[in-house]
Scaffold this motif. Structure first.
Motif, PDB file in Angstrom:
ATOM      1  N   VAL A 117     -40.325  32.690  -2.687  1.00 10.51           N
ATOM      2  CA  VAL A 117     -40.894  32.608  -1.343  1.00 10.51           C
ATOM      3  C   VAL A 117     -42.219  31.690  -1.154  1.00 10.51           C
ATOM      4  O   VAL A 117     -42.931  32.509  -1.732  1.00 10.51           O
ATOM      5  CB  VAL A 117     -40.271  34.181  -0.546  1.00 10.51           C
ATOM      6  CG1 VAL A 117     -40.758  32.812   0.665  1.00 10.51           C
ATOM      7  CG2 VAL A 117     -38.843  33.614  -0.731  1.00 10.51           C
ATOM      8  N   LYS A 176     -43.571  29.815   1.321  1.00 10.35           N
ATOM      9  CA  LYS A 176     -44.288  29.863   2.525  1.00 10.35           C
ATOM     10  C   LYS A 176     -45.589  30.462   2.171  1.00 10.35           C
ATOM     11  O   LYS A 176     -46.453  30.552   1.907  1.00 10.35           O
ATOM     12  CB  LYS A 176     -43.488  30.668   3.317  1.00 10.35           C
ATOM     13  CG  LYS A 176     -43.666  31.647   3.487  1.00 10.35           C
ATOM     14  CD  LYS A 176     -43.244  32.847   4.037  1.00 10.35           C
ATOM     15  CE  LYS A 176     -42.700  34.660   4.079  1.00 10.35           C
ATOM     16  NZ  LYS A 176     -41.619  34.863   4.330  1.00 10.35           N
ATOM     17  N   SER A 221     -38.927  29.336   5.158  1.00  8.41           N
ATOM     18  CA  SER A 221     -39.159  29.839   6.026  1.00  8.41           C
ATOM     19  C   SER A 221     -38.980  29.349   7.764  1.00  8.41           C
ATOM     20  O   SER A 221     -38.992  29.989   9.025  1.00  8.41           O
ATOM     21  CB  SER A 221     -39.907  31.604   6.169  1.00  8.41           C
ATOM     22  OG  SER A 221     -40.892  31.440   6.421  1.00  8.41           O
ATOM     23  N   VAL A 224     -34.748  30.376   4.304  1.00  9.63           N
ATOM     24  CA  VAL A 224     -34.569  31.836   4.429  1.00  9.63           C
ATOM     25  C   VAL A 224     -34.993  32.814   5.850  1.00  9.63           C
ATOM     26  O   VAL A 224     -35.078  33.816   6.512  1.00  9.63           O
ATOM     27  CB  VAL A 224     -35.247  32.901   3.323  1.00  9.63           C
ATOM     28  CG1 VAL A 224     -34.780  32.289   2.041  1.00  9.63           C
ATOM     29  CG2 VAL A 224     -37.259  32.625   3.677  1.00  9.63           C
ATOM     30  N   MET A 264     -27.035  38.824   3.744  1.00 10.52           N
ATOM     31  CA  MET A 264     -28.279  38.284   3.368  1.00 10.52           C
ATOM     32  C   MET A 264     -29.026  39.474   4.113  1.00 10.52           C
ATOM     33  O   MET A 264     -28.613  39.698   5.581  1.00 10.52           O
ATOM     34  CB  MET A 264     -28.985  37.145   3.794  1.00 10.52           C
ATOM     35  CG  MET A 264     -30.513  36.798   3.175  1.00 10.52           C
ATOM     36  SD  MET A 264     -31.482  37.765   5.116  1.00 10.52           S
ATOM     37  CE  MET A 264     -32.383  36.397   4.485  1.00 10.52           C
ATOM     38  N   VAL A 321     -32.606  41.885   4.563  1.00  7.30           N
ATOM     39  CA  VAL A 321     -34.356  42.230   4.777  1.00  7.30           C
ATOM     40  C   VAL A 321     -34.374  43.560   6.030  1.00  7.30           C
ATOM     41  O   VAL A 321     -33.518  43.929   6.291  1.00  7.30           O
ATOM     42  CB  VAL A 321     -35.151  41.683   5.918  1.00  7.30           C
ATOM     43  CG1 VAL A 321     -36.305  42.399   6.011  1.00  7.30           C
ATOM     44  CG2 VAL A 321     -34.789  40.141   5.999  1.00  7.30           C
ATOM     45  N   MET A 346     -36.757  41.918  -2.005  1.00 16.57           N
ATOM     46  CA  MET A 346     -38.301  41.316  -1.784  1.00 16.57           C
ATOM     47  C   MET A 346     -39.601  41.956  -2.562  1.00 16.57           C
ATOM     48  O   MET A 346     -38.328  42.807  -3.622  1.00 16.57           O
ATOM     49  CB  MET A 346     -38.487  41.101  -0.533  1.00 16.57           C
ATOM     50  CG  MET A 346     -37.523  40.451   0.665  1.00 16.57           C
ATOM     51  SD  MET A 346     -38.592  40.606   2.509  1.00 16.57           S
ATOM     52  CE  MET A 346     -39.812  41.097   2.599  1.00 16.57           C
ATOM     53  N   SER A 347     -40.749  41.573  -2.617  1.00 14.77           N
ATOM     54  CA  SER A 347     -41.728  41.637  -3.350  1.00 14.77           C
ATOM     55  C   SER A 347     -41.408  43.709  -3.686  1.00 14.77           C
ATOM     56  O   SER A 347     -41.230  44.059  -4.658  1.00 14.77           O
ATOM     57  CB  SER A 347     -42.959  41.605  -3.187  1.00 14.77           C
ATOM     58  OG  SER A 347     -43.315  40.216  -3.700  1.00 14.77           O
ATOM     59  N   ARG A 379     -35.640  37.447  -3.227  1.00 16.49           N
ATOM     60  CA  ARG A 379     -36.497  36.276  -2.641  1.00 16.49           C
ATOM     61  C   ARG A 379     -37.382  36.668  -2.753  1.00 16.49           C
ATOM     62  O   ARG A 379     -38.245  37.714  -1.786  1.00 16.49           O
ATOM     63  CB  ARG A 379     -35.511  36.401  -1.368  1.00 16.49           C
ATOM     64  CG  ARG A 379     -34.302  35.765  -0.914  1.00 16.49           C
ATOM     65  CD  ARG A 379     -34.273  35.384   0.778  1.00 16.49           C
ATOM     66  NE  ARG A 379     -34.565  37.179   1.616  1.00 16.49           N
ATOM     67  CZ  ARG A 379     -33.766  38.010   1.527  1.00 16.49           C
ATOM     68  NH1 ARG A 379     -32.360  38.317   1.117  1.00 16.49           N
ATOM     69  NH2 ARG A 379     -34.970  39.081   2.191  1.00 16.49           N
ATOM     70  N   ILE A 380     -37.999  36.660  -4.211  1.00 16.97           N
ATOM     71  CA  ILE A 380     -39.092  37.247  -3.680  1.00 16.97           C
ATOM     72  C   ILE A 380     -40.332  36.041  -3.557  1.00 16.97           C
ATOM     73  O   ILE A 380     -40.796  35.152  -4.044  1.00 16.97           O
ATOM     74  CB  ILE A 380     -39.926  37.174  -5.395  1.00 16.97           C
ATOM     75  CG1 ILE A 380     -38.588  38.646  -5.448  1.00 16.97           C
ATOM     76  CG2 ILE A 380     -41.036  38.045  -6.199  1.00 16.97           C
ATOM     77  CD1 ILE A 380     -38.408  39.909  -6.899  1.00 16.97           C
ATOM     78  N   GLY A 381     -41.500  36.530  -2.688  1.00 22.55           N
ATOM     79  CA  GLY A 381     -42.373  35.766  -2.611  1.00 22.55           C
ATOM     80  C   GLY A 381     -44.489  36.193  -2.774  1.00 22.55           C
ATOM     81  O   GLY A 381     -44.515  35.832  -4.700  1.00 22.55           O
ATOM     82  N   SER A 382     -44.970  36.956  -3.162  1.00 24.85           N
ATOM     83  CA  SER A 382     -46.109  37.570  -3.189  1.00 24.85           C
ATOM     84  C   SER A 382     -46.657  37.944  -4.129  1.00 24.85           C
ATOM     85  O   SER A 382     -47.195  37.863  -4.929  1.00 24.85           O
ATOM     86  CB  SER A 382     -46.586  38.443  -1.613  1.00 24.85           C
ATOM     87  OG  SER A 382     -45.626  39.581  -1.714  1.00 24.85           O
ATOM     88  N   ARG A 439     -50.107  35.666   0.835  1.00 27.84           N
ATOM     89  CA  ARG A 439     -50.012  34.448   0.853  1.00 27.84           C
ATOM     90  C   ARG A 439     -50.779  33.818   2.240  1.00 27.84           C
ATOM     91  O   ARG A 439     -51.826  34.687   3.017  1.00 27.84           O
ATOM     92  CB  ARG A 439     -49.034  34.681   2.522  1.00 27.84           C
ATOM     93  CG  ARG A 439     -47.673  34.598   1.594  1.00 27.84           C
ATOM     94  CD  ARG A 439     -46.579  34.243   2.652  1.00 27.84           C
ATOM     95  NE  ARG A 439     -45.760  36.114   2.653  1.00 27.84           N
ATOM     96  CZ  ARG A 439     -45.476  36.735   2.600  1.00 27.84           C
ATOM     97  NH1 ARG A 439     -44.818  36.225   1.000  1.00 27.84           N
ATOM     98  NH2 ARG A 439     -45.058  37.532   2.841  1.00 27.84           N
TER      99      ARG A 439
HETATM  100  C1  LIG Z   1     -41.725  36.289   3.446  1.00 27.48           C
HETATM  101  C2  LIG Z   1     -40.012  36.355   3.300  1.00 27.48           C
HETATM  102  C3  LIG Z   1     -39.508  36.226   1.607  1.00 27.48           C
HETATM  103  C4  LIG Z   1     -40.531  37.674   0.826  1.00 27.48           C
HETATM  104  O1  LIG Z   1     -41.274  38.098   0.482  1.00 27.48           O
HETATM  105  P1  LIG Z   1     -42.171  39.239  -0.404  1.00 27.48           P
HETATM  106  O2  LIG Z   1     -42.575  40.634   0.413  1.00 27.48           O
HETATM  107  O3  LIG Z   1     -43.451  38.689  -0.178  1.00 27.48           O
HETATM  108  O4  LIG Z   1     -41.784  38.534  -1.540  1.00 27.48           O
HETATM  109  C5  LIG Z   1     -38.438  37.451   1.866  1.00 27.48           C
HETATM  110  N1  LIG Z   1     -37.427  37.254   2.439  1.00 27.48           N
HETATM  111  C6  LIG Z   1     -37.683  36.168   3.698  1.00 27.48           C
HETATM  112  C7  LIG Z   1     -36.707  36.458   4.531  1.00 27.48           C
HETATM  113  C8  LIG Z   1     -39.325  35.347   3.856  1.00 27.48           C
HETATM  114  O5  LIG Z   1     -39.565  35.813   5.216  1.00 27.48           O
END
Ligand SMILES: *Cc1c(COP(=O)(O)O)cnc(C)c1O
Length: 224
Positions: free
Chosen positions: A34, A36, A57, A79, A158, A160, A195-196, A211-214, A220
């Motif tokens: 991710v 964003k 996103s 996402v 899906m 969160v 996620m992370s 879905r891995i971001g940070s 971010r």
């Molecule tokens: C931002 C986001 C993520 C990633 O989040 P991290 O905590 O940075 O890994 C995953 N899914 C969705 C829907 C997001 O908005």
């Protein structure tokens, strides 16, 4: 200081270890990075080390990145919450939409000439204002609508994990909803969760799309 590329490699290795721990095949898990609020340069850095799946996103941020990377070998995953008047524009670049949460978005995609893979977003909180369906009945109704739309290949569910809750419990609930969906739609086997902070628990409970971001991109930047 590690680079995003190095962190990506670390997370891939960790995901492979976690899959092995639960007797799961690493190849059955898609790692979506991710990106964003991060610049195109981060995506290019990750492309260079083999990342191919990227998640965004917000349409207004995602569209210019998709333009800038046109022709590159990558798959965009959307996402975030979708405004139905943006859904058709999103389907032009995103091959996978993880956040199908209501009829109006599905109906807008029904008029698109671009096919997409789609996940039904589950809302695991008590707050109906959050994106996603709250009950199995609403999930099955939305799945029927997706079928009728004819432009969306239903992938699965899906979610969160809610804040301040045990992600293991949340993902167990997601697995149950996934089973209910599969009874009606046997090919909708995928689960986008993790996620992370909680992807390990997601793998334990059968996630096929993380879905891995940070943990890969670093913190971010503040959204503009
Ligand atoms: C931002 C986001 C993520 C990633 O989040 P991290 O905590 O940075 O890994 C995953 N899914 C969705 C829907 C997001 O908005």
């Amino acid at each position: 200081m590690r680079s995003a590329a190095e962190r990506w490699q670390v997370v891939c290795a960790d995901v492979a270890d976690e899959c092995a721990k639960w007797g799961r095949d690493f190849h059955d898990v898609t790692l979506v990075v991710v990106t964003k609020f991060h610049p195109v340069s981060v995506i290019e850095e990750l492309l260079n080390v083999g990342a191919r799946h990227f998640g965004e996103s917000r349409h207004q941020d995602a569209a210019p990145k998709a333009d800038a990377l046109e022709g590159r070998e990558l798959t965009w995953h959307f996402v975030g919450q979708i405004q139905s008047n943006k859904a058709r524009a999103i389907a032009k670049y995103a091959s996978v939409i993880h956040s199908l949460d209501r009829d109006s978005v599905v109906d807008a995609l029904a008029t698109s000439e671009h096919r997409v893979d789609g996940f039904i977003e589950l809302n695991l909180t008590d707050d109906p204002g959050r994106g996603g369906v709250q009950t199995a009945d609403d999930m099955l109704r939305l799945a029927e609508r997706i079928l009728v739309a004819g432009t969306i290949d239903l992938q699965g569910v899906m979610a969160v994990a809610p804040q301040n809750a045990d992600p293991g419990k949340a993902f167990a609930q997601v697995a149950t909803m996934s089973e209910i969906l599969r009874q009606a739609h046997p090919s909708a086997t995928n689960i986008s969760a993790g996620m992370s902070a909680d992807w390990q628990q997601a793998i334990e409970h059968g996630a096929t799309h993380l879905r891995i971001g940070s943990s890969i991109t670093g913190n971010r930047p503040t959204p503009r």
